[in-house]
Write a protein that holds these residues in place. Structure first.
Motif, PDB file in Angstrom:
ATOM      1  N   ARG A  58       1.237   4.198  -2.740  1.00 35.82           N
ATOM      2  CA  ARG A  58       1.033   5.623  -2.483  1.00 35.82           C
ATOM      3  C   ARG A  58       2.244   6.420  -2.940  1.00 35.82           C
ATOM      4  O   ARG A  58       2.119   7.483  -3.516  1.00 35.82           O
ATOM      5  CB  ARG A  58       0.803   5.859  -0.991  1.00 35.82           C
ATOM      6  CG  ARG A  58      -0.483   5.269  -0.474  1.00 35.82           C
ATOM      7  CD  ARG A  58      -1.696   6.013  -1.035  1.00 35.82           C
ATOM      8  NE  ARG A  58      -1.718   7.396  -0.614  1.00 35.82           N
ATOM      9  CZ  ARG A  58      -2.535   7.867   0.325  1.00 35.82           C
ATOM     10  NH1 ARG A  58      -3.385   7.078   0.916  1.00 35.82           N
ATOM     11  NH2 ARG A  58      -2.509   9.137   0.660  1.00 35.82           N
ATOM     12  N   TYR A  61       0.835  -1.193   0.000  1.00 34.64           N
ATOM     13  CA  TYR A  61       0.000   0.000   0.000  1.00 34.64           C
ATOM     14  C   TYR A  61       0.868   1.240   0.000  1.00 34.64           C
ATOM     15  O   TYR A  61       0.684   2.166  -0.772  1.00 34.64           O
ATOM     16  CB  TYR A  61      -0.901  -0.047   1.244  1.00 34.64           C
ATOM     17  CG  TYR A  61      -1.799   1.161   1.403  1.00 34.64           C
ATOM     18  CD1 TYR A  61      -2.908   1.326   0.575  1.00 34.64           C
ATOM     19  CD2 TYR A  61      -1.535   2.112   2.372  1.00 34.64           C
ATOM     20  CE1 TYR A  61      -3.734   2.423   0.724  1.00 34.64           C
ATOM     21  CE2 TYR A  61      -2.350   3.216   2.531  1.00 34.64           C
ATOM     22  CZ  TYR A  61      -3.449   3.377   1.699  1.00 34.64           C
ATOM     23  OH  TYR A  61      -4.266   4.462   1.848  1.00 34.64           O
ATOM     24  N   GLU A 103      -0.103   9.631   6.607  1.00 34.85           N
ATOM     25  CA  GLU A 103      -1.191   9.607   5.640  1.00 34.85           C
ATOM     26  C   GLU A 103      -0.992   8.449   4.660  1.00 34.85           C
ATOM     27  O   GLU A 103      -1.939   7.739   4.309  1.00 34.85           O
ATOM     28  CB  GLU A 103      -1.254  10.940   4.908  1.00 34.85           C
ATOM     29  CG  GLU A 103      -2.585  11.116   4.202  1.00 34.85           C
ATOM     30  CD  GLU A 103      -2.716  12.483   3.572  1.00 34.85           C
ATOM     31  OE1 GLU A 103      -1.828  13.330   3.781  1.00 34.85           O
ATOM     32  OE2 GLU A 103      -3.709  12.687   2.863  1.00 34.85           O
ATOM     33  N   GLN A 104       0.282   8.265   4.252  1.00 38.24           N
ATOM     34  CA  GLN A 104       0.564   7.168   3.330  1.00 38.24           C
ATOM     35  C   GLN A 104       0.251   5.823   3.973  1.00 38.24           C
ATOM     36  O   GLN A 104      -0.175   4.888   3.303  1.00 38.24           O
ATOM     37  CB  GLN A 104       2.037   7.207   2.907  1.00 38.24           C
ATOM     38  CG  GLN A 104       2.318   8.263   1.862  1.00 38.24           C
ATOM     39  CD  GLN A 104       3.800   8.427   1.630  1.00 38.24           C
ATOM     40  OE1 GLN A 104       4.623   7.930   2.379  1.00 38.24           O
ATOM     41  NE2 GLN A 104       4.127   9.152   0.568  1.00 38.24           N
ATOM     42  N   ASP A 105       0.478   5.754   5.298  1.00 39.39           N
ATOM     43  CA  ASP A 105       0.204   4.500   5.996  1.00 39.39           C
ATOM     44  C   ASP A 105      -1.276   4.314   6.283  1.00 39.39           C
ATOM     45  O   ASP A 105      -1.687   3.289   6.819  1.00 39.39           O
ATOM     46  CB  ASP A 105       0.974   4.455   7.324  1.00 39.39           C
ATOM     47  CG  ASP A 105       2.460   4.300   7.081  1.00 39.39           C
ATOM     48  OD1 ASP A 105       2.831   4.071   5.908  1.00 39.39           O
ATOM     49  OD2 ASP A 105       3.239   4.408   8.041  1.00 39.39           O
ATOM     50  N   GLY A 106      -2.063   5.348   5.998  1.00 42.78           N
ATOM     51  CA  GLY A 106      -3.505   5.240   6.217  1.00 42.78           C
ATOM     52  C   GLY A 106      -3.925   5.497   7.653  1.00 42.78           C
ATOM     53  O   GLY A 106      -5.056   5.200   8.021  1.00 42.78           O
ATOM     54  N   CYS A 107      -2.996   6.051   8.494  1.00 46.76           N
ATOM     55  CA  CYS A 107      -3.343   6.312   9.897  1.00 46.76           C
ATOM     56  C   CYS A 107      -4.130   7.604  10.041  1.00 46.76           C
ATOM     57  O   CYS A 107      -4.893   7.774  10.988  1.00 46.76           O
ATOM     58  CB  CYS A 107      -2.080   6.415  10.752  1.00 46.76           C
ATOM     59  SG  CYS A 107      -1.250   4.840  10.907  1.00 46.76           S
TER      60      CYS A 107
END
Lengths: 890, 144
Positions: A9, A5, B87-91
């Motif tokens: 990104r 992921y 943000e890239q890690d989705g946190c």
């Protein structure tokens, strides 16, 4: 998953580019403004507030930089930049770029083409289930070895014992090729096929596309009148009609029920995917149950069958070989069948490619050498360019670029060049592969299926990356190192001497590889010439040959009568000067053999039983083919009725009665057959190819051939001084008029057959020659480039020398000599390498030793000659320099 | 607690990263950041967003300064790469909005994954400090 992921990104970040950049600037700006607002509220003046905010934030640009690193993939980012820079560089200097791309593309293209063949023949798995576990099982025994058969098939009892009892084999099947005359509606046809044991198809993992396979019950004598037919035959004769199932076909005049149709492309055992493949035999199209007869089941000595097995999981061919050899030895002792029996077990794929593997690998090696020479060449060019780019590199270093970063950038340029070269190379290899298939001998099985597939493309890309490193790394390191000295010394002027050592090494390696390639190429060419010079024993020009088959229901006298009628009929065709029939044509493989007993002068039978092959002929055979009679007479029309006669080849006579002055009138016989008197001696002919050894033959009139086995298949040879191929239609119609049931299988001129028989030698010789020629060209260009570059750099110095009184001759030798001495060094290295490596060529050589002196000498002379010739032009230019102009130079 | 960390125990808590970040990061702010520092800062960001709700970068920076009692005065800019990484890690997730003082700003909010990450990070952090505390009991500032 998380990693993926994140990577995604980041990749997206890399690609988003400027939009993100604007957003970041805005975000930072809003942060600074909020801080400024707060500071103003605390009582600072607006200017002071802004300044404090910026201070507190830290270095905006460096934050942006680390933000960018976090956002994208920095390595990829800079790689993209480098590529863009490289492309700009290519546009600035298109001449240089196109030369490099062309050289590398030709190198990679050649290598990729040959790899296409390596891939198709040696790497791609066979189209059967778990093909790596399929093996061929053959016997070897000293008695057969002496007769010239290293590998023989198995007999019924051997198969029974090995196939059922061996632990290392999961299952085994037996088969024997067989040709059928297919008659009934339409043209009579000779169709290749095989008798196969019921489980052969399931052993291979192939199912009929229509109908069913054989059952065990059908694999019994008397029940075997069922057949499976091939896809091509189904299309050709039955228009792909599914109602063919259950129908009857006439094979050798007897009806057989069609029970199934095999899938397209299935041609085992005589298709190209088979070790039993030979171009003379057509692909198999009809299969019948093996149904061993009683005598085939019990006679241990008739090794007429081929055995194929599936190894049990976890067993290697070597283990199977040991187990089976022990079993075979025991079996031979039990049956008292001779000593020293052993077994060869080979993977099916190895068995298929056994004969051509060395040639293919050697050609691949040669083409890789060509690629290496191209790399050395391009590296030389890059060195020169690196020198011209020194000011630029010094400047970049001075501006703070890291040396590693610069090397990476220079390598990226090489990679971009190699990438473009690979794209061109793929186009080249497409054409190249077509060319290779066109010149390849028909005898190479599976050659036609070579295509550019994913594996071949992957090879091209890998080759491009490797070559980029190979030709790019040293020049890049050198350029950056020199750029650093320049940066330190602050000099932009190119003054220091050329990096002579590395460039000399590059030249030497080019010469060495060239010498190696030349030696191999000359050895192969010499072998080919030697083969072509081998006397055939007959005159091959102006001869048309055609093969026919007799219906098996005809008895011997009917066959003889039909052959006589055919020969007489063909003789009446206009343009034909001589016609004869023969049981087996020369150059198409050895005929059948029989043990022969000879009678001595005093009527004592010689006990030795040498194996003699025989040909049944009509009287005009020797006259038609131009085979010289060495003694006695030819057959006449009256021979072979009352007094049985034979004609021997020279070598056969010498072998039967060594030292006897005149064998005419002596007698011999096969087994318990009648005695044959020798009436003539003729010259030997080559039976299976120009490069095979001469075997003893005896000739019989067709009439007498019955004791040796009445030939079902035979051939016509027709001499016509015009274009013999034009006669084919007329001869065909003669054959049809005489007998509706005589299928003609193969029409070709004798010249064509000679060409076919040498094509396995011509193929590597021609290719190797082409590679060597290209390598000579590359090396010449390389020397020319290096020498003219050094002359250009030394213009000033040469001018001074001439001004000080050096003669033109001195200048000339001064330029040529270093090139020649480098060539000498390279040649020495190359010849030494050749001496070590050429023994691997041995299987491709014919009457030439791998260390043939004249070959080495000629190759050495050629390399040095090329070096001198390529250096001569720039040297000549140097010698004619005007000293005054030279001194003004720079 | 903090003075004790001036000892050389570099693996888990590089002292300059924890005690003296402004100096260390002013000198080489762009690339020299250690993962530990980034991890610590990330945890602080997550906690801030959890307590305060959606917040812009400036707000997060202010909050961290206040909580640490100015002992930890970060170079505010270094926050942005951390925000991006989270943000890239989705946190966390972001969107543009208007601040209290009518400034256009990018607001960050905690996601479900971020909450999980915060809980896990906090537990790990407490475990580590617990171990270190026990390890260093009795040690005073003067030992050096």
């Amino acid at each position: 998953m998380r990693l993926l992921y994140r990577l995604w990104r980041r990749l997206a970040g890399t690609l988003a580019g400027s939009r993100d950049e604007v957003a970041l600037a805005e975000e930072i700006e809003s942060h600074l403004q909020m801080q400024t607002d707060d500071n103003v509220r605390l009582g600072m003046s607006p200017g002071e507030a802004r300044r404090a905010a910026v201070l507190k934030f830290g270095g905006v640009e460096s934050i942006k930089e680390s933000y960018r690193d976090q956002r994208g993939l920095p390595l990829l980012d800079s790689f993209g930049k480098d590529v863009r820079y490289a492309v700009r560089g290519m546009r600035r200097n298109p001449g240089f770029a196109s030369v490099v791309i062309l050289l590398i593309a030709l190198g990679i293209g050649g290598a990729t083409s040959v790899f296409g063949i390596v891939n198709a023949l040696l790497l791609r798995p066979l189209p059967y289930a778990q093909p790596d576990r399929l093996v061929t099982v053959t016997l070897t025994a000293p008695t057969f070895l002496k007769l010239g058969f290293p590998d023989i098939g198995v007999s019924g009892p051997v198969f029974e014992s090995l196939g059922r009892g061996a632990h290392s084999l999961e299952r085994s099947a037996l088969f024997r090729d067989l040709s059928f005359s297919l008659t009934g509606e339409g043209e009579p046809e000779r169709v290749a096929g095989a008798r196969v044991s019921a489980d052969l198809f399931s052993l291979l993992g192939v199912r009929p596309q229509l109908g069913r396979s054989f059952t065990r019950e059908e694999d019994q004598p008397g029940r075997q009148a069922v057949v499976l037919i091939g896809d091509a035959l189904w299309t050709r004769r039955f228009a792909r009609d599914p109602h063919v199932l259950g129908g009857k076909v006439l094979l050798n005049g007897k009806p057989n029920t069609v029970i199934g149709v095999m899938p397209p492309g299935f041609q085992f055992p005589s298709g190209p995917e088979s070790p039993y493949y030979s171009p003379a035999s057509a692909p198999a199209e009809i299969w019948r149950p093996l149904a061993l007869a009683e005598w085939e089941r019990t006679d241990i000595g008739s090794m007429n069958f081929s055995m194929i097995s599936r190894l049990r999981e976890g067993y290697s061919p070597t283990q199977a070989r040991e187990e089976l050899s022990a079993m075979a030895g025991r079996l031979a002792r039990e049956h008292n069948a001779g000593a020293g029996w052993s077994v060869n077990v080979r993977r099916l794929q190895d068995a298929i490619t056994r004969n051509i593997r060395p040639a293919i690998l050697i050609l691949f090696g040669a083409v890789v050498i060509v690629l290496l020479i191209a790399c050395a060449n391009v590296a030389s060019l890059l060195f020169s360019r690196g020198l011209n780019r020194r000011p630029e590199i010094a400047l970049r270093l001075a501006l703070g670029a890291g040396p590693r970063r610069l090397v990476r950038q220079l390598l990226t340029e090489s990679l971009a060049l190699a990438g473009l070269a690979a794209a061109v190379a793929i186009l080249i290899s497409k054409a190249g592969l077509q060319g290779l298939i066109a010149v390849a001998p028909a005898r190479i099985p599976g050659m036609g299926s070579a295509v550019i597939d994913v594996h071949v493309l992957a090879f091209a890309v890998a080759a491009a990356v490797l070559t980029a490193l190979l030709f790019g790394l040293a020049p890049a390191l050198d350029a950056v190192r020199r750029g650093m000295t320049d940066a330190v010394q602050g000099g932009g002027r190119v003054t220091s001497p050329a990096p002579s050592r590395t460039r000399s090494a590059l030249l030497v390696s080019q010469f060495a590889l060239l010498a190696l390639l030349l030696v191999c190429s000359v050895l192969l060419a010499k072998s080919f010439v030697a083969v072509m010079r081998t006397p055939l024993g007959f005159r091959a020009d102006d001869i048309l040959t055609m093969r026919l088959a007799m219906p098996s229901r005809y008895d011997h006298s009917r066959r003889v009568a039909q052959i006589d009628r055919l020969v007489t009929g063909c003789a009446t065709v206009s343009g034909v000067t001589a016609v004869a029939a023969v049981s087996t044509l020369p150059l198409t493989g050895e005929a059948e053999g029989r043990a022969v007993v000879a009678e001595d002068n005093r009527n004592v039978v010689i006990a030795k039983q040498p194996l003699f092959r025989y040909r049944a002929i009509t009287p005009a055979y020797f006259r038609t083919l131009g085979i010289r009679l060495k003694g006695g007479r030819e057959f006449t029309a009256g021979d072979g009725t009352q007094v049985p006669v034979a004609i021997l080849t020279d070598s056969a006579a010498r072998r039967l009665w060594p030292g006897a002055p005149d064998p005419i009138g002596r007698r011999l016989r096969s087994g318990d057959g009648q005695w044959l008197s020798v009436v003539g001696i003729v010259e030997d002919t080559r039976a299976s190819g120009l490069d095979t050894e001469i075997r003893p033959y005896l000739y019989l009139p067709f009439r007498d051939a019955e004791t040796f086995g009445s030939p079902e298949e035979f051939a016509l040879v027709v001499r016509s001084p015009g274009e013999p191929a034009d006669l084919a239609p007329a001869l065909r119609s003669v054959a049809r008029r005489i007998d509706q049931d005589l299928p003609i299988t193969h029409i070709a001129t004798m010249r064509q057959r000679v060409t076919d028989s040498v094509s396995p030698r011509r193929f590597p010789a021609v290719l190797m020659g082409a590679f060597a020629a290209f390598a000579v060209l590359l090396a010449a260009v390389g020397v020319y480039g290096v020498v003219s570059y050094s002359v250009a750099r030394r213009t000033h110095e040469i001018g001074i020398r001439i001004a000080l009184g050096a003669s033109r001759r001195d200048v000339l030798t001064g330029v040529v000599k270093p090139a020649v001495s480098l060539a000498l060094v390279g040649t020495t290295v190359g010849l030494a390498g050749a001496f070590v490596l050429t023994p691997f060529l041995r299987s491709l050589l014919y009457e030439v030793s791998p260390s043939d002196f004249s070959t080495y000498a000629a190759s050495a002379l050629l390399v040095i000659g090329v070096a001198a010739a390529a250096a001569l032009r720039p040297a000549y230019r140097a010698a004619r320099l005007d000293p005054v102009m030279c001194l003004r130079h720079e | 607690m903090l003075p004790q960390l001036r000892l050389n125990l570099p693996v888990v808590f590089p002292q300059e990263a924890y005690c003296n970040p402004p100096v260390g990061y002013q000198n080489e702010p762009a690339t020299g950041k250690s993962d530990v520092w980034q991890g610590t800062l990330a945890l602080m960001v997550l906690r801030t967003l959890e307590t305060l709700g959606p917040q812009h970068g400036y707000g997060v920076a202010r909050r961290i300064e206040q909580i640490s009692g100015d002992l930890l005065s970060i170079n505010q800019g270094t926050l942005y790469p951390v925000l991006l990484k989270l943000e890239q890690d989705g946190c966390i997730a972001s969107e543009w909005g208007i601040s209290d003082h009518n400034r256009k700003a990018k607001f960050y909010r905690l996601t479900k994954a971020g909450k999980k990450q915060l809980v896990a990070g906090a537990r790990q952090w407490q475990q580590t400090t617990g171990i270190m505390a026990r390890f260093l009991t009795g040690l005073t500032g003067e030992t050096r």
